[in-house]
Write a protein that holds these residues in place. Structure first.
Motif, PDB file in Angstrom:
ATOM      1  N   TYR A  23      -5.019   3.781  -6.191  1.00  0.00           N
ATOM      2  CA  TYR A  23      -5.489   4.606  -5.058  1.00  0.00           C
ATOM      3  C   TYR A  23      -5.223   6.069  -5.403  1.00  0.00           C
ATOM      4  O   TYR A  23      -4.147   6.427  -5.881  1.00  0.00           O
ATOM      5  CB  TYR A  23      -4.701   4.186  -3.817  1.00  0.00           C
ATOM      6  N   THR A  67      -7.617   3.436  10.508  1.00  0.00           N
ATOM      7  CA  THR A  67      -7.581   3.203   9.057  1.00  0.00           C
ATOM      8  C   THR A  67      -8.860   2.494   8.590  1.00  0.00           C
ATOM      9  O   THR A  67      -8.991   2.202   7.397  1.00  0.00           O
ATOM     10  CB  THR A  67      -6.376   2.320   8.679  1.00  0.00           C
ATOM     11  N   LYS A  82     -11.256  14.062   7.556  1.00  0.00           N
ATOM     12  CA  LYS A  82     -10.017  13.377   7.216  1.00  0.00           C
ATOM     13  C   LYS A  82      -8.835  14.344   7.283  1.00  0.00           C
ATOM     14  O   LYS A  82      -8.140  14.598   6.285  1.00  0.00           O
ATOM     15  CB  LYS A  82     -10.157  12.735   5.831  1.00  0.00           C
ATOM     16  N   TYR A  96      -4.334  11.597  12.029  1.00  0.00           N
ATOM     17  CA  TYR A  96      -3.393  10.493  11.790  1.00  0.00           C
ATOM     18  C   TYR A  96      -2.111  10.738  12.585  1.00  0.00           C
ATOM     19  O   TYR A  96      -1.510   9.807  13.112  1.00  0.00           O
ATOM     20  CB  TYR A  96      -3.182  10.319  10.281  1.00  0.00           C
ATOM     21  N   PHE A 106      -7.183  15.241   3.593  1.00  0.00           N
ATOM     22  CA  PHE A 106      -7.008  14.405   2.398  1.00  0.00           C
ATOM     23  C   PHE A 106      -8.198  13.502   2.196  1.00  0.00           C
ATOM     24  O   PHE A 106      -9.078  13.378   3.049  1.00  0.00           O
ATOM     25  CB  PHE A 106      -5.697  13.616   2.485  1.00  0.00           C
ATOM     26  N   GLY A 155      -9.201   9.472   0.366  1.00  0.00           N
ATOM     27  CA  GLY A 155      -8.671   8.217  -0.155  1.00  0.00           C
ATOM     28  C   GLY A 155      -9.756   7.637  -1.036  1.00  0.00           C
ATOM     29  O   GLY A 155     -10.892   7.472  -0.589  1.00  0.00           O
ATOM     30  N   GLY A 166     -12.708  -0.094   4.969  1.00  0.00           N
ATOM     31  CA  GLY A 166     -12.014   1.138   4.587  1.00  0.00           C
ATOM     32  C   GLY A 166     -11.694   1.107   3.106  1.00  0.00           C
ATOM     33  O   GLY A 166     -11.696   0.033   2.496  1.00  0.00           O
ATOM     34  N   THR A 167     -11.417   2.266   2.545  1.00  0.00           N
ATOM     35  CA  THR A 167     -11.060   2.300   1.127  1.00  0.00           C
ATOM     36  C   THR A 167      -9.783   1.502   0.911  1.00  0.00           C
ATOM     37  O   THR A 167      -9.709   0.658   0.013  1.00  0.00           O
ATOM     38  CB  THR A 167     -10.876   3.762   0.664  1.00  0.00           C
ATOM     39  N   ALA A 168      -8.781   1.774   1.748  1.00  0.00           N
ATOM     40  CA  ALA A 168      -7.514   1.062   1.606  1.00  0.00           C
ATOM     41  C   ALA A 168      -7.660  -0.394   2.040  1.00  0.00           C
ATOM     42  O   ALA A 168      -7.205  -1.312   1.360  1.00  0.00           O
ATOM     43  CB  ALA A 168      -6.435   1.760   2.428  1.00  0.00           C
ATOM     44  N   TYR A 202      -3.805  -3.497   1.912  1.00  0.00           N
ATOM     45  CA  TYR A 202      -3.282  -2.542   2.897  1.00  0.00           C
ATOM     46  C   TYR A 202      -2.436  -3.260   3.949  1.00  0.00           C
ATOM     47  O   TYR A 202      -1.373  -2.806   4.326  1.00  0.00           O
ATOM     48  CB  TYR A 202      -4.436  -1.792   3.568  1.00  0.00           C
ATOM     49  N   PHE A 219       0.828  -1.210   0.000  1.00  0.00           N
ATOM     50  CA  PHE A 219       0.000   0.000   0.000  1.00  0.00           C
ATOM     51  C   PHE A 219       0.863   1.260   0.000  1.00  0.00           C
ATOM     52  O   PHE A 219       1.704   1.443   0.888  1.00  0.00           O
ATOM     53  CB  PHE A 219      -0.932   0.033   1.215  1.00  0.00           C
ATOM     54  N   ARG A 230      -5.114  10.006  -3.988  1.00  0.00           N
ATOM     55  CA  ARG A 230      -4.962  10.754  -2.743  1.00  0.00           C
ATOM     56  C   ARG A 230      -5.147  12.264  -3.021  1.00  0.00           C
ATOM     57  O   ARG A 230      -4.184  13.011  -3.158  1.00  0.00           O
ATOM     58  CB  ARG A 230      -3.586  10.450  -2.164  1.00  0.00           C
TER      59      ARG A 230
HETATM   60  C1  COI Z   1      -8.239   5.066   3.272  1.00  0.00           C
HETATM   61  O1  COI Z   1      -8.728   3.965   3.501  1.00  0.00           O
HETATM   62  O2  COI Z   1      -8.352   5.625   2.176  1.00  0.00           O
HETATM   63  C2  COI Z   1      -7.509   5.797   4.291  1.00  0.00           C
HETATM   64  O3  COI Z   1      -7.374   6.964   4.133  1.00  0.00           O
HETATM   65  C3  COI Z   1      -6.978   5.075   5.444  1.00  0.00           C
HETATM   66  C4  COI Z   1      -5.489   5.200   5.603  1.00  0.00           C
HETATM   67  C5  COI Z   1      -4.702   4.583   4.514  1.00  0.00           C
HETATM   68  C6  COI Z   1      -5.030   6.571   5.935  1.00  0.00           C
END
Ligand code: COI
Length: 355
Positions: free
Chosen positions: A134, A232, A194, A199, A68, A70, A298-300, A166, A22, A136
């Motif tokens: 992904y 996360t 976010k 974080y 940010f 994701g 989660g997205t990640a 991830y 990731f 950002r």
């Molecule tokens: C996501 O799942 O997109 C996140 O932002 C979690 C993490 C990687 C910061």
């Protein structure tokens, strides 16, 4: 607004798709646009990925004005490139920007940025199942001054990173540490947006948990009792007759995958409840054999089963440390819509427009 494009003359080699992990690789290009109060948005550019210059006095460096998103783009089975719920991410960025006094880009600029950038770096979207691109999108306060007040300047930029799983566990259950000393967010704070600051607040506990062999931290509320989220990921618990996730109480992030999971469960008439869940209740249900499954979303992380939960020096094993039936089904439902192998029955998919 027109986006100026400068393409790289030194494209990088694509990373092997089985070694992505990731966020370890960035594509060849990035999007950057600037905003100044009184002037509006200007200098929207797609340019070769690399460092850009920001004044060392900028508010992002001193007072943490950073936010940010994701989100993901997929190369579907038939080669079509799609985004997953980009409007959701846009609206969450706008809400977060409002909370930390940054200027969000207009929706048109946000959408144009992601479509044009992904089109330019299309070859960076990996193909294998369980991989994706992904995105950002990030906002930072760039005005240089030292008084504590909102920056009058914002930079909006978007990076692209081809990703696999991830966690190093992949889709296997992860080990989670319930944090009893530190907290991530408090009511009225930044927990629901976010902000980079959330974080930063989580790093020490996550580092200490990692040293003890856990993948992530389960955060409790200010009373060290109510379950919040896993930093996360959002969390879900399957008790014997209900599926429960902590209600959005103002200090929990409204995750996109959390929302998608709730939509899927409701569409199947499964008993999903958003309410306060305490660690005492989870441990009691574990003791009584009534906690069938636990997983994060989660997205990640997508859907990540929780196989071990530590609390007060004791380790609890959930569902024999195996992937449970519900998390397996949800993972399949969501990833097959993303990959185009199942109909998009929730209207989550937005095809890439090659402008
Ligand atoms: C996501 O799942 O997109 C996140 O932002 C979690 C993490 C990687 C910061």
């Amino acid at each position: 607004m027109k986006i100026q494009k400068t393409l790289t003359t030194t494209p990088k080699a694509l990373p092997p798709s089985d070694k992505l992990g990731f966020g370890q690789y960035f594509s060849d290009h990035m999007f950057v646009a600037k905003y100044r109060e009184g002037q509006g948005w200007y200098e929207a550019k797609i340019e070769p990925y690399g460092p850009f210059s920001v004044d060392p006095g900028a508010s992002v460096f001193h007072y943490g004005q950073a936010l940010f998103e994701g989100m993901k783009a997929f190369r579907q089975q038939d080669g079509k490139i799609v985004f997953f719920r980009p409007e959701f991410n846009y609206h969450r960025l706008v809400e977060g920007a409002e909370r930390i006094c940054l200027q969000p880009p207009p929706m048109e600029l946000f959408m144009k940025a992601i479509h044009e950038l992904v089109a330019v770096d299309e070859k960076w979207i990996p193909q294998d199942p369980s991989t994706s691109l992904y995105l950002r999108p990030t906002l930072i306060g760039t005005e240089a001054f030292l008084g504590v007040r909102p920056s009058h300047e914002t930079v909006f930029y978007v990076l692209l990173s081809p990703v696999g799983s991830y966690y190093s566990e992949g889709t296997k259950p992860v080990r989670i540490w319930t944090e009893e000393k530190y907290i991530r967010a408090a009511p009225g704070g930044l927990g629901a947006v976010k902000a980079g600051a959330n974080y930063a607040a989580s790093l020490k506990a996550a580092y200490e948990a990692k040293q003890k062999g856990y993948a992530q931290v389960l955060w409790l509320d200010v009373d060290h009792e109510g379950i919040e989220e896993v930093g996360t990921m959002n969390v879900f618990f399957v008790f014997d007759n209900e599926i429960v996730t902590p209600a959005l109480n103002g200090s929990i992030l409204a995750g996109g995958t959390r929302g998608a999971v709730i939509d899927v469960l409701k569409s199947k008439n499964l008993p999903i409840v958003e309410r306060r869940v305490t660690i005492t209740e989870v441990i009691e249900k574990l003791q009584q054999g009534r906690l069938k499954e636990a997983f994060g979303t989660g997205t990640a992380a997508v859907i990540s089963p929780i196989g071990t939960l530590s609390y007060k020096g004791k380790e609890w094993v959930i569902n024999n440390n195996e992937n449970g039936p519900l998390s397996t089904e949800l993972y399949k439902e969501i990833t097959s819509i993303q990959r185009g192998t199942a109909p998009d029955r929730f209207n989550w998919i937005v095809p890439l427009e090659k402008i």
